[in-house]
Design a protein around this motif. Structure first.
Motif, PDB file in Angstrom:
ATOM      1  N   SER A 114      -5.399  -8.356   1.606  1.00 36.70           N
ATOM      2  CA  SER A 114      -5.732  -7.965   0.079  1.00 36.70           C
ATOM      3  C   SER A 114      -7.038  -8.351  -0.348  1.00 36.70           C
ATOM      4  O   SER A 114      -7.204  -8.214  -1.535  1.00 36.70           O
ATOM      5  CB  SER A 114      -4.499  -8.681  -0.963  1.00 36.70           C
ATOM      6  OG  SER A 114      -4.624  -9.915  -0.994  1.00 36.70           O
ATOM      7  N   ASP A 158      -4.893  -1.911  10.400  1.00 33.69           N
ATOM      8  CA  ASP A 158      -4.488  -1.716   8.801  1.00 33.69           C
ATOM      9  C   ASP A 158      -3.181  -3.032   8.418  1.00 33.69           C
ATOM     10  O   ASP A 158      -3.359  -3.101   7.199  1.00 33.69           O
ATOM     11  CB  ASP A 158      -3.581  -0.550   8.619  1.00 33.69           C
ATOM     12  CG  ASP A 158      -4.599   0.480   9.128  1.00 33.69           C
ATOM     13  OD1 ASP A 158      -5.593   0.789   8.367  1.00 33.69           O
ATOM     14  OD2 ASP A 158      -4.485   1.118  10.119  1.00 33.69           O
ATOM     15  N   TRP A 180       0.429   3.887   1.773  1.00 33.39           N
ATOM     16  CA  TRP A 180       0.902   4.328   3.257  1.00 33.39           C
ATOM     17  C   TRP A 180       1.993   3.572   3.857  1.00 33.39           C
ATOM     18  O   TRP A 180       2.750   4.104   4.627  1.00 33.39           O
ATOM     19  CB  TRP A 180      -0.278   4.201   4.016  1.00 33.39           C
ATOM     20  CG  TRP A 180      -1.043   2.977   4.624  1.00 33.39           C
ATOM     21  CD1 TRP A 180      -2.157   2.446   3.719  1.00 33.39           C
ATOM     22  CD2 TRP A 180      -0.396   1.969   5.311  1.00 33.39           C
ATOM     23  NE1 TRP A 180      -2.043   0.962   4.410  1.00 33.39           N
ATOM     24  CE2 TRP A 180      -1.207   0.554   5.258  1.00 33.39           C
ATOM     25  CE3 TRP A 180       0.927   2.030   6.312  1.00 33.39           C
ATOM     26  CZ2 TRP A 180      -0.879  -0.334   6.051  1.00 33.39           C
ATOM     27  CZ3 TRP A 180       0.864   0.890   7.112  1.00 33.39           C
ATOM     28  CH2 TRP A 180       0.013  -0.422   7.024  1.00 33.39           C
ATOM     29  N   SER A 181       2.192   2.156   3.446  1.00 33.23           N
ATOM     30  CA  SER A 181       3.500   1.486   4.014  1.00 33.23           C
ATOM     31  C   SER A 181       4.709   1.931   3.332  1.00 33.23           C
ATOM     32  O   SER A 181       5.690   1.904   4.345  1.00 33.23           O
ATOM     33  CB  SER A 181       3.339   0.176   3.690  1.00 33.23           C
ATOM     34  OG  SER A 181       3.722  -0.137   2.109  1.00 33.23           O
ATOM     35  N   LYS A 212      -9.333  -6.649  -3.208  1.00 33.60           N
ATOM     36  CA  LYS A 212      -8.462  -5.523  -3.850  1.00 33.60           C
ATOM     37  C   LYS A 212      -7.707  -6.202  -5.188  1.00 33.60           C
ATOM     38  O   LYS A 212      -7.051  -7.090  -5.147  1.00 33.60           O
ATOM     39  CB  LYS A 212      -7.142  -5.252  -2.784  1.00 33.60           C
ATOM     40  CG  LYS A 212      -7.667  -4.381  -1.492  1.00 33.60           C
ATOM     41  CD  LYS A 212      -6.572  -3.714  -0.884  1.00 33.60           C
ATOM     42  CE  LYS A 212      -6.964  -3.462   0.380  1.00 33.60           C
ATOM     43  NZ  LYS A 212      -7.544  -4.233   1.502  1.00 33.60           N
ATOM     44  N   THR A 237       0.920  -1.286  -0.071  1.00 30.18           N
ATOM     45  CA  THR A 237       0.089   0.028   0.046  1.00 30.18           C
ATOM     46  C   THR A 237       0.918   1.237   0.093  1.00 30.18           C
ATOM     47  O   THR A 237       2.094   1.188   0.374  1.00 30.18           O
ATOM     48  CB  THR A 237      -1.124  -0.078   1.326  1.00 30.18           C
ATOM     49  OG1 THR A 237       0.038   0.030   2.533  1.00 30.18           O
ATOM     50  CG2 THR A 237      -1.899  -1.029   1.128  1.00 30.18           C
ATOM     51  N   GLU A 275      -3.286  -6.216  -2.851  1.00 34.86           N
ATOM     52  CA  GLU A 275      -2.446  -5.059  -2.199  1.00 34.86           C
ATOM     53  C   GLU A 275      -2.770  -5.031  -0.889  1.00 34.86           C
ATOM     54  O   GLU A 275      -3.685  -5.354  -0.350  1.00 34.86           O
ATOM     55  CB  GLU A 275      -2.992  -3.629  -2.802  1.00 34.86           C
ATOM     56  CG  GLU A 275      -2.215  -2.544  -2.225  1.00 34.86           C
ATOM     57  CD  GLU A 275      -2.654  -1.044  -2.432  1.00 34.86           C
ATOM     58  OE1 GLU A 275      -3.864  -0.757  -1.551  1.00 34.86           O
ATOM     59  OE2 GLU A 275      -2.170  -0.596  -3.431  1.00 34.86           O
ATOM     60  N   GLY A 276      -1.511  -5.298  -0.054  1.00 41.30           N
ATOM     61  CA  GLY A 276      -1.525  -5.335   1.680  1.00 41.30           C
ATOM     62  C   GLY A 276      -0.266  -5.431   1.950  1.00 41.30           C
ATOM     63  O   GLY A 276       0.795  -5.508   1.248  1.00 41.30           O
TER      64      GLY A 276
END
Length: 744
Positions: free
Chosen positions: A447, A405, A258-259, A450, A256, A454-455
């Motif tokens: 994920s 998250d 944000w990661s 998605k 992701t 994504e994860g």
């Protein structure tokens, strides 16, 4: 674990007779009556199979779990290459040669041995040492499983790379690597800058003797504890080998956005409220970050019913705890673990249901306590059981729906040989596949719904196909200069083994922190800035303001540049999904023909465009080697240097020697304190040119294209961006197109 190699165990294979051939596959029978299949599997890839369904091309008739496990290791099992077969004479004896473009695999007989050719040059040759088994097999006998052995000759100064994580050296020569030993941190790909690679496609134990003095310093010996041989031989540049290897075994899922921001890890003994307070201080002091990772033990467990229950002692109100992090725009990564403590009322019920790994007595295996269980003894959920897999995945989906998250989970445990899973996996096989199953299950939960998948799963475990699941968590090292060097070696070695991204921790809270000086801290932080991911520790002595105002100010500046780099770094990760190349690329991987570069093992390319020279010893003076074949532009001064040269630079703690590769460009984003401030419609802000641009830039979503015409470069996709040309260039805009040409 037995490490000694006994060549007398193996029957040396002597001859072959051709059975059938087509442009893809060539079928033989050995003198022992075994079926041998060689495929021109892909460009620069030969697959050698002896015994079992892989060798015959027929559906398996043996153990179904093994076929399933092997199928799981290959993302693309079918061959896509073509070759031609010639009958040849080798040393006066009959043999065969399979040609595939400019590469070839030669099979000699009496005894059976291989030679891999790259452009008519032999790069990998079976050993002539009569004390070693060039290619031999051992049939299963009672309790002793079948096995294969191979030996290849090494040049006197040939380096060997890959095979997993190492903090000692990038070159693995003189080591012995046992794939199912958790301490070995092993991954299955081995390669040489000479232009060859070897991958054994198995979840059974493989022992790699890499030119060890105890066995043979001149040979690479493989002992494969599997009754079926499934071997991939690669030939080409190292980048091509990684490309083909990851096409065959799978490539990275998408992390992701944000990661990509900085992480903050909970201090040991701190409460969630304590770490939320530290997160608020990070915001107030201008230190950008995106995520908080909570420390062990696991945040939830199976207690009185078949469900996850939050640890009430630490999370009396989970929603309130998670809301405290959301209030400072922080994502939350919480620890999970597939263990059930023996104190849980559900332990006996799960044992009766057959949901836990069992020992020879048929009882659930009880493991000694680990940090994830707060030191309590536990049983492990049997993730080979379909119902258990579904349960564990779906319960984590529910946890993620509650506001968590990402999940952190380490399960690389030394499982005893007498422990068995429901599907029959045991011993080395179970030690190898268990962390793979756990991480895949968690990524499937993260994920969910998605596309593309994504994860984030934060895990330090390594296992075959680990490159499919982002990301690789940091290595625990001491708070010393050598600890910093070890963390860089760990990142580079897993990258050379096929894993695309590796996180760095800024120091360690598990080692004495009084050895962390202000200078070391800033050098460590700078190395983290130029990596795929990195994380601060919430321990008071390891936070940026613990070292005074000057360190804090420099940390703020470094963090501003880190967030500007995110579009480029994420572009490099997206590039890994297309090429298999890691974000941090060692000199041997990026410049295999420049042997001088290999001696500077801690330098690395960040993506394709930036050469980074981390500071791993005190002082301002730093020695830099600029690889030959390209010119390099100093990011600090804008000066140009020719490749193939060595320089000494003086760098204070507010900068590192970082160089842009000629012909490339660096696309930077805006200044931000977390990725939530990014404008997804305008992720870029500025472009730095390193000489005349020739290559399309690596950048998130990769929409910028470069074309050359009549001595100028034309770029599309730079609308509205500031462009900083290097000396001697001029930039002209015409609508959506930018022309870069030599200054007149």
């Amino acid at each position: 674990m037995p490490l000694q190699f006994d060549s007398s165990r193996y029957q040396r294979l002597e001859s072959l007779s051709l059975q059938t051939s087509n442009p893809v596959a060539f079928s033989f029978t050995t003198d022992g009556g075994q079926a041998l299949l060689i495929e021109a599997h892909a460009p620069g890839v030969f697959r050698v199979c002896i015994g079992g369904p892989a060798a015959t091309g027929q559906p398996g008739t043996g153990m179904a779990t093994r076929a399933a496990a092997l199928h799981d290791l290959l993302a693309r099992a079918e061959a896509i290459g073509e070759g031609t077969l010639e009958e040849v004479t080798v040393d006066g004896r009959p043999g065969f040669k399979i040609l595939q473009g400019e590469h070839a695999l030669e099979i000699a007989t009496q005894p059976l041995r291989f030679t891999l050719y790259r452009k008519d040059v032999p790069v990998l040759v079976s050993s002539p040492d009569p004390a070693l088994t060039t290619l031999g097999m051992q049939a299963a006998d009672g309790d002793r499983p079948g096995a294969f052995a191979l030996a290849f000759t090494l040049d006197p100064h040939e380096a060997l790379y890959g095979l997993g994580e190492s903090t000692v050296a990038l070159d693995r020569r003189c080591e012995t690597v046992v794939t199912d030993d958790p301490v070995a941190r092993a991954l299955p790909l081995c390669w040489s800058p000479r232009g060859w690679g070897v991958y054994v496609n198995t979840v059974e134990r493989v022992v790699h003797h890499l030119g060890t003095d105890e066995l043979s310093p001149d040979n690479y010996v493989l002992a494969i504890e599997d009754g079926q041989l499934d071997l991939f031989l690669f030939v080409g540049e190292p980048v091509e080998i990684l490309n083909q290897y990851t096409q065959i075994t799978g490539r990275a899922g998408q992390p992701t956005l944000w990661s990509m921001g900085t992480w903050l890890h909970q201090a040991k003994g701190a409460s969630p409220a304590d770490v939320a307070e530290v997160a608020a201080q990070m915001r107030a002091r201008g230190i950008g970050f995106d995520a908080v990772s909570l420390d062990t033990p696991a945040g939830w467990e199976i207690k009185a019913k078949l469900a996850f229950e939050w640890d009430a002692t630490r999370f009396p109100d989970p929603r309130q705890a998670l809301a405290a992090f959301k209030a400072v725009d922080a994502r939350v990564c919480a620890p999970g673990f597939p263990g059930v403590t023996t104190q849980s009322p559900m332990f006996a019920e799960l044992e009766d249901k057959g949901w836990l790994l069992t020992n020879d007595n048929g009882n659930a295996q009880v493991f000694a306590g680990v940090p994830a269980t707060n030191g309590l003894e536990f049983g492990l959920l049997d993730l080979t059981h379909k119902d258990v897999w579904t349960f564990w995945r779906d319960k984590h989906r529910a946890i993620l729906d509650e506001g968590v998250d990402a999940i952190a989970c380490d399960v690389e445990i030394d499982i005893p040989d007498d422990v068995t899973a429901r599907n029959g996996d045991t011993g080395a096989r179970l030690r190898t596949v268990y962390p793979m199953l756990a991480k895949r299950c968690l990524f499937e939960a993260a994920s969910w719904n998605k596309t593309p998948a994504e994860g984030v799963v934060w895990s330090h475990d390594v296992f075959p196909t680990g490159q499919r699941v982002p990301l690789q968590a940091s290595t625990d090292v001491p708070n010393t200069w050598e600890g910093l060097a070890e963390s860089i070696r760990a990142a580079l070695t897993v990258g050379m083994s096929g894993l695309p991204s590796h996180a760095h921790d800024i120091g360690s809270q598990d080692h004495p922190i009084d050895t962390m000086t202000p200078e070391l801290y800033l050098r460590w932080l700078a190395a983290g800035v130029f990596s795929s991911h990195f994380r601060f520790h919430g321990t008071p002595g390891l936070l940026p303001w613990a070292f005074g105002d000057e360190v804090l100010q420099q940390a703020q500046t470094w963090m501003q540049f880190r967030y500007r780099l995110i579009p480029y770094v994420l572009g490099a990760i997206e590039d890994a999904a297309r090429t298999g190349l890691p974000v941090q690329r060692s000199m041997a991987l990026a410049f295999p023909d420049d042997t001088e570069a290999h001696y500077h093992e801690l330098q690395y390319l960040l993506g394709p465009a930036l050469l980074v020279v981390p500071a791993v010893q005190p002082g301002k003076e730093m020695r830099v080697y600029l690889p030959k074949g390209d010119a390099w532009w100093d990011l600090n001064t804008g000066w140009r240097y020719e490749g193939g040269t060595t320089w000494t630079f003086e760098c204070d703690t507010d900068r590192l020697p970082v160089f842009g590769r000629e012909g490339h460009m660096l696309c930077l984003g805006p200044t931000a304190h977390h990725t939530g401030e990014f404008n997804s419609a305008r992720i870029l802000d500025e472009v730095w040119l390193f000489g005349m641009p020739v290559h399309n830039p690596v950048v998130m979503r990769n929409k910028i294209r470069v074309m050359q015409m009549q001595g100028s470069s034309y770029a599309k996709g730079l609308e509205g961006l500031k462009i900083l040309p290097s000396e001697g260039l001029e930039v002209k805009r015409r609508g959506a197109e930018v022309r870069i040409s030599r200054a007149r």
